[in-house]
Design an enzyme around this catalytic site. Structure first.
Site, PDB file in Angstrom:
ATOM      1  N   LYS A  16      -0.004-113.157 -42.135  1.00 49.28           N
ATOM      2  CA  LYS A  16      -0.268-112.547 -40.823  1.00 49.28           C
ATOM      3  C   LYS A  16      -1.309-111.438 -40.954  1.00 49.28           C
ATOM      4  O   LYS A  16      -2.228-111.333 -40.149  1.00 49.28           O
ATOM      5  CB  LYS A  16       1.036-112.008 -40.224  1.00 49.28           C
ATOM      6  CG  LYS A  16       1.989-113.114 -39.769  1.00 49.28           C
ATOM      7  CD  LYS A  16       3.407-112.627 -39.496  1.00 49.28           C
ATOM      8  CE  LYS A  16       4.353-113.817 -39.302  1.00 49.28           C
ATOM      9  NZ  LYS A  16       5.759-113.440 -39.135  1.00 49.28           N
ATOM     10  N   GLN A  19      10.109-108.658 -39.382  1.00 50.05           N
ATOM     11  CA  GLN A  19      10.248-109.958 -40.039  1.00 50.05           C
ATOM     12  C   GLN A  19      11.735-110.271 -40.261  1.00 50.05           C
ATOM     13  O   GLN A  19      12.492-109.438 -40.769  1.00 50.05           O
ATOM     14  CB  GLN A  19       9.481-109.965 -41.368  1.00 50.05           C
ATOM     15  CG  GLN A  19       9.408-111.308 -42.061  1.00 50.05           C
ATOM     16  CD  GLN A  19       8.616-112.372 -41.295  1.00 50.05           C
ATOM     17  OE1 GLN A  19       7.669-112.064 -40.593  1.00 50.05           O
ATOM     18  NE2 GLN A  19       9.019-113.621 -41.429  1.00 50.05           N
ATOM     19  N   ASP A  40       6.511-111.069 -30.995  1.00 47.90           N
ATOM     20  CA  ASP A  40       7.308-112.204 -31.459  1.00 47.90           C
ATOM     21  C   ASP A  40       8.007-112.909 -30.288  1.00 47.90           C
ATOM     22  O   ASP A  40       8.491-114.030 -30.439  1.00 47.90           O
ATOM     23  CB  ASP A  40       8.406-111.719 -32.432  1.00 47.90           C
ATOM     24  CG  ASP A  40       8.127-112.109 -33.877  1.00 47.90           C
ATOM     25  OD1 ASP A  40       7.375-113.070 -34.104  1.00 47.90           O
ATOM     26  OD2 ASP A  40       8.676-111.432 -34.772  1.00 47.90           O
TER      27      ASP A  40
END
Ligand code: GUN
Length: 291
Positions: free
Chosen positions: A52, A96, A119
């Protein structure tokens, strides 16, 4: 059979984003910044976060990784989330997953400002997406939709079987494909570990999205001739490679591919599309424009 080349399409989308970043920057605009919170030292999470960060630098975004030990307490993690919510230089951030077992994942996600939740995991974004309102859509489902769209695959009126009901992939992609949209307008069957007559259902599918995390689960005798198959599996299995593993999809590629009209490979299919969807969400968080 046509390969759904996510790596190639992702490269094209990244070039489009990079162009817009350069334009914005030339006009004196601030470039987007994505932050990622990484708890512990899980190998797969390390890899995802580094991909990312690399993608951010490829398109001209800023990025930062906030690393915390896996002994971090929930209160401290909530403080990190609050600091990122308050940091005007950070347009969007992700925490994450998975998090260590002693941390309540829902509590952390609900602490994220929905306007920075690139997200798309916050209940506000999940709800808005379900209603078809503007929302941050989770990156993997958004990447799958974009891949189908860019290959001009007809979805309207088609029967789509989704394997797996995870909050990150199965449920949202099933929802998106059932919406009145293009791609969309599918008749969707969401299958999971308790589904009966799974093979029969799969054989009736025009489109199969396999997202269960079981290497080689979808076999040739479960797929009808001409089906579109999207493989979302990325299980690490031991292999004689430099890293000692390889990524295995949920589809038994050698058996299934010859039957398909389109199929996505692993690696190089959905994975790269997931990352560009996150970039698009970050662009939107920064500019208010669609990604
Ligand atoms: N773990 C596996 N996939 C994802 C993802 O898309 N976002 C986050 N934050 N964690 C993940």
């Amino acid at each position: 059979m046509i390969l759904l080349d996510g790596k190639k399409v992702a490269g094209e989308v990244k070039a489009e984003i990079a162009g817009r970043v350069a334009q914005r920057s030339a006009r004196g605009g601030r470039v987007p910044q994505l932050a990622a919170v990484l708890v512990g030292d899980d190998g797969a999470s390390e890899t995802y976060v580094s991909h990312k960060a690399r993608a951010c630098s490829e398109v001209g975004f800023l990025s930062q990784v906030v690393r915390l030990p896996d002994t971090v307490g929930e209160r401290e993690l909530l403080c990190t989330v609050a600091a990122l919510n308050a940091d005007a230089a950070v347009d969007g951030f992700i925490v994450q997953l998975p998090l260590p077992a002693h941390i309540n994942e829902h509590r952390i996600i609900e602490a994220i400002n929905p306007a920075k939740d690139v997200d798309g995991f916050h209940p506000v974004n999940v709800g808005r997406m379900m209603l078809g309102l503007p929302a941050f859509v989770p990156a993997t489902p958004a990447g799958i939709i974009e891949l189908l769209g860019r290959y001009g695959i007809e979805t309207s009126g088609r029967h789509c079987v989704v394997l797996g009901r995870s909050h990150i992939v199965g449920r949202p992609v099933a929802n998106l494909l059932s919406q009145k949209a293009r791609p969309g307008d599918c008749t969707v069957t969401l299958c999971h570990s308790r589904t009966q007559r799974l093979k029969e259902l799969c054989r009736q599918a025009d489109i199969i999205i396999a997202a269960i995390g079981a290497p080689g689960f979808l076999r040739g005798d479960m797929v009808r001739e001409g089906a579109v198959v999207v493989d979302v599996g990325t299980t690490r299995v031991p292999a004689a490679t430099r890293s000692g593993f390889r990524l295995a999809g949920d589809v038994c590629f050698d058996e299934v591919a010859p039957l398909c009209s389109y199929i996505s490979p692993v690696p190089g299919g959905v994975g790269p599309m997931t990352i560009v969807s996150l970039l698009k969400n970050t662009w939107t968080a920064c500019t208010g424009e669609n990604g």
